[in-house]
Design an enzyme around this catalytic site. Structure first.
Site, mmCIF file in Angstrom:
data_model
loop_
_atom_site.group_PDB
_atom_site.id
_atom_site.type_symbol
_atom_site.label_atom_id
_atom_site.label_comp_id
_atom_site.label_asym_id
_atom_site.label_seq_id
_atom_site.Cartn_x
_atom_site.Cartn_y
_atom_site.Cartn_z
ATOM 1 N N ASP A 11 31.077 2.324 -7.267
ATOM 2 C CA ASP A 11 29.943 2.969 -7.914
ATOM 3 C C ASP A 11 29.625 4.217 -7.089
ATOM 4 O OD1 ASP A 11 27.663 3.322 -9.582
ATOM 5 O OD2 ASP A 11 26.408 2.346 -8.070
ATOM 6 N N ASP A 13 26.112 6.131 -6.933
ATOM 7 C CA ASP A 13 24.785 6.170 -6.332
ATOM 8 C C ASP A 13 24.489 4.902 -5.533
ATOM 9 O OD1 ASP A 13 22.214 7.201 -5.831
ATOM 10 O OD2 ASP A 13 21.385 5.930 -7.392
#
Length: 217
Positions: A11, A13
């Site tokens: 991922d 963020d």
């Protein structure tokens, strides 16, 4: 580490960099424009989900779901994204989390591929600004998958594109929706952050720099 794993799907963020503050400020600004006040506590519900889904949650929170047409919602989501993009254009390699470069170098040394599985359509811009373009083998385009997290589609897309079998993939996430997506895909889940929130992960580290590949054998 043996060759059991051939692909890491990260991922963006909260795992590679921190853009949650920019997302929060952009959503807060947009919400205010349409007469809704959101705070940081509510913002936790927006982490790891798509732009449209985030907007739907804000409208539902204020009982305004039926106040806007689908075209209106698209325009609002676009407006938020333009504000957000202006904020992240100031990012540099300094915004890359500590330990990410070393982790990527170690993965490359072991011939393990690296993919980005973010719900954000701005991931390619961030990868470029953070100076990790040469390290990343593939970035999933969330517009090309039917369902966002917590559905597994983004992680399955990365595995399919890279031609790697599901048991040979590891997903790395900081959000509950992301961990659920990894587990739904049938992959090994690495959580970054709060162990209470990410309890469904197979292994949890406080920060990305704490990841030890030897733990994942």
């Amino acid at each position: 580490m043996n060759n059991k794993y051939k692909l890491f799907i990260f991922d963006m963020d909260g795992v590679i960099t921190e853009t949650s503050e920019q997302h929060y400020q952009a959503w807060k600004q947009l919400a205010k424009e349409i007469g809704i006040e959101i705070d940081r506590k509510f913002n936790e519900k927006l982490k790891g989900v798509s732009r449209i889904e985030s907007l739907e949650r804000i409208l539902e929170y204020a009982n305004k779901t039926n106040d806007f047409t689908e075209d209106d919602k698209l325009e609002l989501a676009t407006r938020k994204n333009e504000n957000y993009k202006e904020m992240i254009l100031k990012f540099t390699e300094e915004n890359l989390f500590e330990g990410v470069k070393d982790l990527f170098a170690e993965l490359k040394k072991r011939n393990i591929k690296i993919a980005i599985g973010s719900a954000s359509k701005n991931a390619p811009t961030l990868v470029r600004l953070l100076g990790i373009e040469a390290d990343v083998d593939y970035i999933v385009n969330p517009a090309e998958v039917k369902r966002g997290k917590p559905a597994p589609d983004i992680f399955l897309k990365a595995a399919e594109h890279m031609g790697v079998d599901i048991p040979e993939c590891i997903g790395v996430e900081d959000a509950e929706a992301g961990i659920e997506a990894i587990k739904s895909a049938g992959m090994f889940a690495v959580g970054i952050g709060d162990s209470k929130v990410l309890k469904k992960a197979d292994i949890i580290y406080e920060q990305t720099k704490d990841i030890k590949l030897e733990d994942l054998m």
